[in-house]
Write a protein that holds these residues in place. Structure first.
Motif, PDB file in Angstrom:
ATOM      1  N   PRO A  64       0.758  -1.217  -0.277  1.00  0.00           N
ATOM      2  CA  PRO A  64       0.008   0.049   0.163  1.00  0.00           C
ATOM      3  C   PRO A  64       0.802   1.443   0.074  1.00  0.00           C
ATOM      4  N   TRP A  65       0.261   2.530  -0.515  1.00  0.00           N
ATOM      5  CA  TRP A  65       0.932   3.366  -0.379  1.00  0.00           C
ATOM      6  C   TRP A  65       0.306   4.594   0.500  1.00  0.00           C
ATOM      7  N   ARG A  66       1.152   5.007   1.512  1.00  0.00           N
ATOM      8  CA  ARG A  66       0.463   5.604   2.850  1.00  0.00           C
ATOM      9  C   ARG A  66       1.124   7.108   2.544  1.00  0.00           C
ATOM     10  N   LEU A  67      -0.165   8.118   3.170  1.00  0.00           N
ATOM     11  CA  LEU A  67       0.456   9.356   3.191  1.00  0.00           C
ATOM     12  C   LEU A  67      -0.066   9.853   4.481  1.00  0.00           C
ATOM     13  N   GLU A  68       0.648  10.110   5.247  1.00  0.00           N
ATOM     14  CA  GLU A  68       0.535  10.811   6.634  1.00  0.00           C
ATOM     15  C   GLU A  68      -0.271  12.065   6.683  1.00  0.00           C
ATOM     16  N   VAL A  72      -0.264  16.188   4.824  1.00  0.00           N
ATOM     17  CA  VAL A  72      -1.345  16.569   3.732  1.00  0.00           C
ATOM     18  C   VAL A  72      -1.492  18.011   3.937  1.00  0.00           C
ATOM     19  N   ARG A  73      -0.950  18.995   3.106  1.00  0.00           N
ATOM     20  CA  ARG A  73      -1.240  20.391   3.042  1.00  0.00           C
ATOM     21  C   ARG A  73      -2.559  20.928   2.664  1.00  0.00           C
ATOM     22  N   ALA A  74      -3.151  20.034   1.534  1.00  0.00           N
ATOM     23  CA  ALA A  74      -4.397  20.735   1.199  1.00  0.00           C
ATOM     24  C   ALA A  74      -5.380  19.191   0.557  1.00  0.00           C
ATOM     25  N   VAL A  75      -6.750  19.554   0.392  1.00  0.00           N
ATOM     26  CA  VAL A  75      -7.473  18.368  -0.152  1.00  0.00           C
ATOM     27  C   VAL A  75      -8.158  19.370  -1.028  1.00  0.00           C
ATOM     28  N   ASN A  90      -7.628  15.720  -5.250  1.00  0.00           N
ATOM     29  CA  ASN A  90      -6.241  15.922  -5.046  1.00  0.00           C
ATOM     30  C   ASN A  90      -5.761  16.052  -3.551  1.00  0.00           C
ATOM     31  N   PHE A  91      -5.063  15.374  -3.092  1.00  0.00           N
ATOM     32  CA  PHE A  91      -4.453  15.446  -1.746  1.00  0.00           C
ATOM     33  C   PHE A  91      -2.933  15.930  -1.927  1.00  0.00           C
ATOM     34  N   LEU A  92      -2.876  17.101  -1.622  1.00  0.00           N
ATOM     35  CA  LEU A  92      -1.585  17.880  -1.950  1.00  0.00           C
ATOM     36  C   LEU A  92      -0.566  17.636  -0.655  1.00  0.00           C
ATOM     37  N   ALA A  93       0.466  16.963  -0.908  1.00  0.00           N
ATOM     38  CA  ALA A  93       1.313  16.646   0.010  1.00  0.00           C
ATOM     39  C   ALA A  93       2.453  17.740   0.275  1.00  0.00           C
ATOM     40  N   GLU A  94       3.254  17.649   1.258  1.00  0.00           N
ATOM     41  CA  GLU A  94       4.304  18.435   1.455  1.00  0.00           C
ATOM     42  C   GLU A  94       5.172  19.015   0.532  1.00  0.00           C
ATOM     43  N   GLU A  95       5.643  18.111  -0.270  1.00  0.00           N
ATOM     44  CA  GLU A  95       6.593  18.349  -1.524  1.00  0.00           C
ATOM     45  C   GLU A  95       5.748  18.855  -2.650  1.00  0.00           C
ATOM     46  N   ASN A  96       4.689  19.345  -2.573  1.00  0.00           N
ATOM     47  CA  ASN A  96       3.641  19.758  -3.542  1.00  0.00           C
ATOM     48  C   ASN A  96       3.479  18.698  -4.674  1.00  0.00           C
ATOM     49  N   MET A  97       3.622  17.352  -4.207  1.00  0.00           N
ATOM     50  CA  MET A  97       3.071  16.337  -5.158  1.00  0.00           C
ATOM     51  C   MET A  97       1.633  16.077  -4.856  1.00  0.00           C
ATOM     52  N   PRO A  98       0.854  16.194  -5.955  1.00  0.00           N
ATOM     53  CA  PRO A  98      -0.402  15.648  -5.634  1.00  0.00           C
ATOM     54  C   PRO A  98      -0.669  14.029  -5.647  1.00  0.00           C
ATOM     55  N   TRP A  99      -1.247  13.614  -4.711  1.00  0.00           N
ATOM     56  CA  TRP A  99      -1.780  12.319  -4.740  1.00  0.00           C
ATOM     57  C   TRP A  99      -3.276  12.401  -5.221  1.00  0.00           C
TER      58      TRP A  99
END
Length: 127
Positions: A64-68, A72-75, A90-99
Motif C-alpha cells: 500500500p501507499w501511505r500518506l500521513e 497533507v497540506r490541502a485536499v 487531490n491530496f496535496l502533500a508537503e513536497e507539492n506532489m498531488p496524490w
C-alpha cells in the motif's frame, strides 16, 4: 455519501477505535504510476491515507501507499477524468506532489476528509 463507492462507512474496528472510511476508485501519483477505474481502495483515518489495489494478488506485489495526515497540506476537487467521468480529488502533500484519487461521487470523499480534520478547500478547485 453514496453507497456506490463507499464500503464500510463509519466502520469501527473495535469499541473506541477511530473511525475509518473506505472508498473505491482510481489512484495516481503523477509521473510515477496510475490505477485507472474502480481498482483502488482509499482508506481514510484521522492519522493517514492509505491507497491499495482492490485485487489481493496485486496488493501482494504493489502498495500500500501511505500518506500521513501531517504531510497533507490541502485536499481539493479537480477535473473530471476524460474516459471514466470520475472527479479527481487531490491530496496535496508537503513536497507539492498531488496524490490523486478518482471517485464517482467526490462529495463523499471530501466530506469524510473534512470530518476527519483534513484541510479541505471546496471554493478554490485547482484543475
Amino acid at each position: 455519501m453514496s453507497g456506490q463507492d463507499v464500503t464500510g462507512t463509519d466502520r469501527q474496528r473495535s469499541e473506541g477505535s477511530p473511525i475509518e472510511y473506505e472508498f473505491r476508485g482510481g489512484f495516481a501519483i503523477p509521473g510515477r504510476f496510475r490505477i485507472e477505474g474502480p481498482w483502488a481502495i482509499l482508506t481514510m483515518s484521522a492519522s493517514a491515507l492509505e491507497f491499495r489495489p482492490r485485487s489481493r494478488w496485486w496488493a501482494r506485489h504493489f502498495g500500500p501507499w501511505r500518506l500521513e495526515r501531517s504531510a497533507v497540506r490541502a485536499v481539493y476537487p479537480g477535473g473530471t477524468h476524460p474516459v471514466f467521468l470520475w472527479v479527481r480529488i487531490n491530496f496535496l502533500a508537503e513536497e507539492n506532489m498531488p496524490w490523486i484519487f478518482m471517485a464517482q461521487w467526490p462529495e463523499g470523499v471530501l466530506g469524510a476528509a473534512e470530518e476527519l480534520g483534513y484541510p479541505v478547500r471546496y471554493d478554490d478547485p485547482i484543475r
